[in-house]
Design a protein around this motif. Sequence first.
Motif, PDB file in Angstrom:
ATOM      1  N   LYS A 123       0.850  -1.194   0.000  1.00  0.00           N
ATOM      2  CA  LYS A 123       0.000   0.000   0.000  1.00  0.00           C
ATOM      3  C   LYS A 123       0.887   1.246   0.000  1.00  0.00           C
ATOM      4  O   LYS A 123       0.970   1.960   0.993  1.00  0.00           O
ATOM      5  N   PRO A 124       1.569   1.518  -1.118  1.00  0.00           N
ATOM      6  CA  PRO A 124       2.525   2.632  -1.128  1.00  0.00           C
ATOM      7  C   PRO A 124       1.892   4.011  -1.009  1.00  0.00           C
ATOM      8  O   PRO A 124       2.571   4.966  -0.660  1.00  0.00           O
ATOM      9  N   LYS A 125       0.593   4.125  -1.269  1.00  0.00           N
ATOM     10  CA  LYS A 125      -0.042   5.443  -1.187  1.00  0.00           C
ATOM     11  C   LYS A 125      -0.416   5.811   0.246  1.00  0.00           C
ATOM     12  O   LYS A 125      -0.712   6.958   0.525  1.00  0.00           O
ATOM     13  N   ASN A 126      -0.440   4.844   1.140  1.00  0.00           N
ATOM     14  CA  ASN A 126      -0.790   5.116   2.530  1.00  0.00           C
ATOM     15  C   ASN A 126       0.446   5.593   3.272  1.00  0.00           C
ATOM     16  O   ASN A 126       1.425   4.881   3.390  1.00  0.00           O
ATOM     17  N   SER A 127       0.390   6.800   3.764  1.00  0.00           N
ATOM     18  CA  SER A 127       1.523   7.369   4.475  1.00  0.00           C
ATOM     19  C   SER A 127       1.101   7.736   5.884  1.00  0.00           C
ATOM     20  O   SER A 127       0.016   7.393   6.333  1.00  0.00           O
ATOM     21  N   VAL A 128       1.957   8.456   6.554  1.00  0.00           N
ATOM     22  CA  VAL A 128       1.715   8.814   7.944  1.00  0.00           C
ATOM     23  C   VAL A 128       0.548   9.808   8.047  1.00  0.00           C
ATOM     24  O   VAL A 128       0.310  10.609   7.156  1.00  0.00           O
ATOM     25  N   ILE A 129      -0.204   9.694   9.141  1.00  0.00           N
ATOM     26  CA  ILE A 129      -1.286  10.623   9.450  1.00  0.00           C
ATOM     27  C   ILE A 129      -0.893  11.325  10.742  1.00  0.00           C
ATOM     28  O   ILE A 129      -0.716  10.685  11.779  1.00  0.00           O
ATOM     29  N   VAL A 130      -0.749  12.643  10.690  1.00  0.00           N
ATOM     30  CA  VAL A 130      -0.317  13.412  11.856  1.00  0.00           C
ATOM     31  C   VAL A 130      -1.536  14.098  12.468  1.00  0.00           C
ATOM     32  O   VAL A 130      -2.323  14.734  11.769  1.00  0.00           O
ATOM     33  N   ILE A 131      -1.668  13.942  13.783  1.00  0.00           N
ATOM     34  CA  ILE A 131      -2.731  14.610  14.528  1.00  0.00           C
ATOM     35  C   ILE A 131      -2.070  15.662  15.405  1.00  0.00           C
ATOM     36  O   ILE A 131      -1.243  15.332  16.257  1.00  0.00           O
ATOM     37  N   ILE A 132      -2.414  16.903  15.178  1.00  0.00           N
ATOM     38  CA  ILE A 132      -1.836  18.028  15.920  1.00  0.00           C
ATOM     39  C   ILE A 132      -2.864  18.468  16.959  1.00  0.00           C
ATOM     40  O   ILE A 132      -4.001  18.785  16.608  1.00  0.00           O
ATOM     41  N   LYS A 133      -2.450  18.477  18.224  1.00  0.00           N
ATOM     42  CA  LYS A 133      -3.366  18.854  19.299  1.00  0.00           C
ATOM     43  C   LYS A 133      -2.760  19.994  20.113  1.00  0.00           C
ATOM     44  O   LYS A 133      -1.965  19.763  21.019  1.00  0.00           O
ATOM     45  N   PRO A 134      -3.125  21.225  19.792  1.00  0.00           N
ATOM     46  CA  PRO A 134      -2.626  22.356  20.593  1.00  0.00           C
ATOM     47  C   PRO A 134      -3.466  22.517  21.864  1.00  0.00           C
ATOM     48  O   PRO A 134      -4.683  22.414  21.830  1.00  0.00           O
ATOM     49  N   THR A 135      -2.802  22.745  22.982  1.00  0.00           N
ATOM     50  CA  THR A 135      -3.524  23.002  24.228  1.00  0.00           C
ATOM     51  C   THR A 135      -3.961  24.461  24.261  1.00  0.00           C
ATOM     52  O   THR A 135      -3.520  25.267  23.446  1.00  0.00           O
ATOM     53  N   LYS A 136      -4.799  24.780  25.221  1.00  0.00           N
ATOM     54  CA  LYS A 136      -5.251  26.168  25.354  1.00  0.00           C
ATOM     55  C   LYS A 136      -4.108  27.079  25.779  1.00  0.00           C
ATOM     56  O   LYS A 136      -4.132  28.276  25.532  1.00  0.00           O
ATOM     57  N   SER A 137      -3.091  26.498  26.405  1.00  0.00           N
ATOM     58  CA  SER A 137      -1.969  27.319  26.864  1.00  0.00           C
ATOM     59  C   SER A 137      -0.863  27.457  25.818  1.00  0.00           C
ATOM     60  O   SER A 137       0.081  28.208  26.019  1.00  0.00           O
TER      61      SER A 137
END
Length: 175
Positions: A123-137
């Motif tokens: 599955k060469p088209k499947n790459s990394v999925i990044v989840i960015i979670k900024p806190t309120k601070s």
Amino acid sequence: MQNLPRKVRSKKLNSRVDLTAMVSVSFLLIIFFMVVGELSKPKSMGLSLPDKEGGCGESRGCIDSSRLYTILLDENDKIVTYSGLLPYNDEAPKRSEYGRNGIRKEIFIHKKSVDERMISVGKPKNSVIVIIKPTKSSNLKNLIDILDEMKINNIDTYAIVDQFTPEEEKLLASN
């Protein structure tokens, strides 16, 4: 000899028509309709959905948790990262910092390992999925810096999420 009446010939007028104005208007109309046609095309973003194949059923797709990479943005320019799902992760979350030898290197290493694994399973088209979670601070500069890192590392699939799991809240509180 008698003077015969002479036929009076009418003067021939110039029968040329000047088409310069019509050509100018035609070109202006062509340009106008080309611009309107280009601007009226719908603009949309690509949407990456999970695969429907695998053991998760036909109606909903599943994502391989090894493809997930979560970045938690905390106050004072602190970054905590982990791969996969936090409750089921064998590796401890890592602290990182901004810059070339910090988060950029971590993202590059994780993306490379996921890409190699996906190529090996076909599955060469499947790459990394990044989840960015900024806190309120965390501040806006940190979020912009992380988005810059996504562009630098050619991360196609990422999301900004503002909800934290209880495990993530404990992790941030302990740091």
